[in-house]
Design a protein around this motif. Structure first.
Motif, short mmCIF file in Angstrom:
data_model
loop_
_atom_site.label_atom_id
_atom_site.label_comp_id
_atom_site.label_asym_id
_atom_site.label_seq_id
_atom_site.Cartn_x
_atom_site.Cartn_y
_atom_site.Cartn_z
N THR A 350 -14.09 40.35 -17.39
CA THR A 350 -12.41 40.39 -16.93
C THR A 350 -11.74 39.74 -18.25
N PHE A 351 -11.09 40.66 -18.73
CA PHE A 351 -10.98 41.41 -19.91
C PHE A 351 -9.02 41.08 -19.76
N SER A 352 -7.69 40.12 -20.62
CA SER A 352 -6.74 40.41 -20.78
C SER A 352 -6.33 40.93 -22.16
N CYS A 353 -6.13 41.93 -22.32
CA CYS A 353 -5.56 41.61 -23.84
C CYS A 353 -3.78 41.21 -24.34
N PHE A 362 -5.38 32.13 -19.15
CA PHE A 362 -6.87 32.57 -19.10
C PHE A 362 -7.34 32.36 -17.79
N LYS A 363 -8.47 31.21 -18.53
CA LYS A 363 -9.41 30.36 -17.38
C LYS A 363 -8.63 30.18 -16.27
N LYS A 364 -7.57 29.20 -16.01
CA LYS A 364 -7.03 29.07 -15.39
C LYS A 364 -7.09 29.91 -14.09
N MET A 365 -5.60 31.07 -14.64
CA MET A 365 -5.67 31.86 -13.20
C MET A 365 -7.12 32.55 -12.75
N VAL A 366 -8.67 32.95 -13.32
CA VAL A 366 -9.28 33.09 -12.70
C VAL A 366 -10.48 31.99 -11.85
N SER A 367 -9.68 30.99 -12.10
CA SER A 367 -10.30 29.34 -11.26
C SER A 367 -9.49 29.94 -10.01
N GLU A 387 -15.11 41.61 -34.48
CA GLU A 387 -14.80 40.38 -35.88
C GLU A 387 -13.98 41.32 -37.17
N ASP A 388 -13.79 42.73 -36.47
CA ASP A 388 -13.17 43.09 -37.22
C ASP A 388 -11.43 43.50 -37.12
N HIS A 389 -11.34 41.85 -35.96
CA HIS A 389 -10.31 42.24 -35.70
C HIS A 389 -9.69 40.25 -35.70
N PRO A 390 -9.68 40.25 -36.97
CA PRO A 390 -9.81 38.42 -37.02
C PRO A 390 -9.05 38.17 -36.54
N ILE A 391 -8.78 36.65 -35.81
CA ILE A 391 -7.87 35.68 -35.43
C ILE A 391 -7.38 35.09 -36.80
N ARG A 392 -6.33 35.70 -37.35
CA ARG A 392 -5.56 34.70 -38.42
C ARG A 392 -5.47 32.72 -37.85
N ALA A 393 -5.56 31.70 -38.06
CA ALA A 393 -5.80 30.36 -38.03
C ALA A 393 -4.56 30.26 -37.67
N SER A 394 -3.65 30.50 -39.13
CA SER A 394 -1.80 30.20 -38.86
C SER A 394 -1.08 31.75 -37.99
N PHE A 395 -1.33 32.23 -37.25
CA PHE A 395 -0.78 33.22 -37.02
C PHE A 395 -1.76 33.11 -35.29
N PRO A 396 -1.44 32.27 -34.73
CA PRO A 396 -2.25 32.71 -32.67
C PRO A 396 -1.45 34.39 -32.52
N GLU A 397 -0.58 34.82 -32.41
CA GLU A 397 -0.09 35.86 -31.94
C GLU A 397 -1.40 37.40 -32.08
N SER A 398 -2.54 36.88 -33.49
CA SER A 398 -3.69 37.68 -33.90
C SER A 398 -4.19 37.49 -32.76
N GLU A 399 -4.66 36.23 -31.93
CA GLU A 399 -5.28 36.14 -30.99
C GLU A 399 -5.51 37.25 -29.37
N TYR A 400 -5.55 38.26 -29.01
CA TYR A 400 -4.91 38.92 -28.00
C TYR A 400 -6.23 39.07 -27.15
N LEU A 401 -6.84 39.55 -27.13
CA LEU A 401 -8.05 39.96 -26.59
C LEU A 401 -8.55 38.92 -26.23
N LYS A 402 -8.90 38.31 -24.62
CA LYS A 402 -9.61 37.36 -24.54
C LYS A 402 -10.58 37.92 -22.90
N GLY A 403 -11.81 37.23 -22.99
CA GLY A 403 -12.58 37.75 -21.97
C GLY A 403 -13.25 36.92 -21.25
N LEU A 404 -14.02 36.62 -20.35
CA LEU A 404 -14.87 36.21 -20.21
C LEU A 404 -16.32 36.89 -18.95
#
Ligand code: SAH
Length: 410
Positions: A350-353, A362-367, A387-404
């Motif tokens: 299951t994914f959310s972008c 996202f995890k809570k939603m699954v529960s 990994e060619d879509h890195p998440i920059r630590a100082s820029f949380p907006e760059s973390e978008y795709l989550k999957g479980l």
């Protein structure tokens, strides 16, 4: 000439922590008086250096920060260096051992170049620009790509979501051997890429994103592990990114659902292509069923306890933080229904972008979905963007795709 920009007292903290966005409300003053877009040195109200950046009053983000090193000299050479370094960080992808030739070369702010997405598809490079800043350095980016990669064609487009707000032309531009050329848009052939043993044909101009969802590469390859002899459902399949890997792994059946009929037609074409190339079994077409329409509705009509493996890869449902509540409800509903359709012991990817949706939520939603479906859900793996879509630590907006990867126990 460089502007000197002072940030309002109290608005500097994020910026000192290397967040790259400055909105107009954070600006105390600019000297000399603003005339046109240009580079700027940025200071706290007490005169302490913060960063250097690019100031443009016509941009939604008035000031993009580019360097936190006072010694860096702003200018075209600096921008070229940023992009060159971004490409060179991907050198592994260009090695003999690489299993793909669809590679994101620059992931905007996460690669320190605000508003520039550059994707390489085999011998071609596609740029998707979403900021005035990146648009004004287009020729510099073309020069770097030409020097490093010598592609057959560079296609420069602007991101539909931001083009009008930023005042960017939506005209598609083409570059060959570093020079802008005019091409007949209808006559540009698609390009073939390889990803973990599967061929995909990427449309030259049409298509979503830059033509393909490169960010799901590693997750698609992982899905093979759960697919042999399995009855699978690929929800929001697009052109069959997951479907093809499931077939490669020996899935018994794959049903693909998407609202885009042209994406589904392309999915079938790609099944044929891979049968021909012998990357999947010759009878694969017989195992595939396509269904076009609203996945959130169509999945309800599926038989209960039918599937061994379900992929849920819906579009970005929460475009902004304000839309989060509604989006969470939609994600929860989709996941609950999938949990009803999966067999005891079955697996759901299951994914959310939506960047606005935090991984914990996202995890809570699954529960919550599991509770409503009256099942237990075990998280087997936590997934993210490739990994060619890195998440920059100082820029949380760059973390978008989550999957479980979850196992459902009934
Ligand atoms: N899994 C794909 C990427 C999916 S992107 C891959 O690996 O390539 C999300 C997809 O959802 C898009 O193809 C879009 O056409 C589709 N989509 C958007 N809204 C939809 C809806 N309501 N019902 C079904 N599909 C939808």
């Amino acid at each position: 000439m460089e502007y000197k920009v002072t940030i309002k007292n109290g608005k500097e903290k994020q910026l000192l922590n290397h967040h790259p966005w400055v909105f107009s409300g954070a600006i105390e003053n600019i000297t000399p008086e603003y005339a046109e877009a240009g580079f700027a040195s940025v200071y706290t109200s007490e005169g302490r250096f913060i960063a250097k950046g690019y100031y443009d009053e016509k941009s939604h983000i008035i000031l993009h920060l580019l360097s936190w090193n006072e010694k860096d000299v702003m200018g075209e050479e600096f921008i070229k260096k940023l992009f060159k370094e971004s490409i060179l960080r991907r050198s592994e992808f260009f090695s003999e051992a690489s299993t793909t030739n669809a590679i994101r070369l620059c992931h905007s702010e996460a690669d320190f170049i605000p508003g520039l997405v550059a994707d390489a598809y085999a011998s071609r490079v596609k740029l998707v620009i979403s900021s005035r800043f990146a648009y004004s350095f287009l020729q510099s980016f073309v020069d770097v790509i030409e020097a490093l990669l010598k592609p057959s064609l560079i296609i420069a487009t602007t991101d539909k979501e931001y083009a009008s707000a930023e005042g960017l032309s939506e005209k598609i531009r083409f570059f060959k051997s570093g020079k802008e050329v005019k091409l007949d848009e209808g006559k540009i052939e698609p390009v073939r890429i390889l990803e973990g043993g599967i061929y995909y044909e990427i449309p030259a101009l049409r298509g979503q994103k830059s033509g393909f969802y490169i960010d799901q590469r590693e997750n698609r390859i992982l899905s093979e592990r759960y697919a042999k002899d399995k009855v699978c459902l690929d929800v929001c399949s697009y052109t069959g990114g997951f479907t093809l890997h499931l077939l490669k792994a020996g899935a018994k059946k794959v049903k693909a659902i998407d609202s885009s009929e042209s994406a589904l037609r392309h999915l079938l074409f790609q099944v044929h292509l891979n049968e021909e190339k012998k990357t999947i079994k010759e009878d694969s077409r017989d195992k595939v069923e396509i269904l076009s329409g609203d996945a959130f509705e169509l999945i309800r009509a599926e038989e209960r306890n039918k599937y061994d493996l379900i992929i849920l890869d819906p579009p970005k449902l929460a475009k902004t933080k304000g839309k989060l509540e509604d989006a969470l409800r939609a994600y929860k509903d989709l996941n609950r229904v999938a949990m009803e359709k999966i067999k005891n012991g079955g697996i759901i990817f299951t994914f959310s972008c939506s960047a606005a949706l935090k991984p914990e939520d996202f995890k809570k939603m699954v529960s919550w979905s599991a509770k409503d479906a009256k099942v237990e859900a075990q998280i087997l793996r936590v997934l993210s963007q490739s990994e060619d879509h890195p998440i920059r630590a100082s820029f949380p907006e760059s973390e978008y795709l989550k999957g479980l990867v979850i196992r459902i126990i009934k």
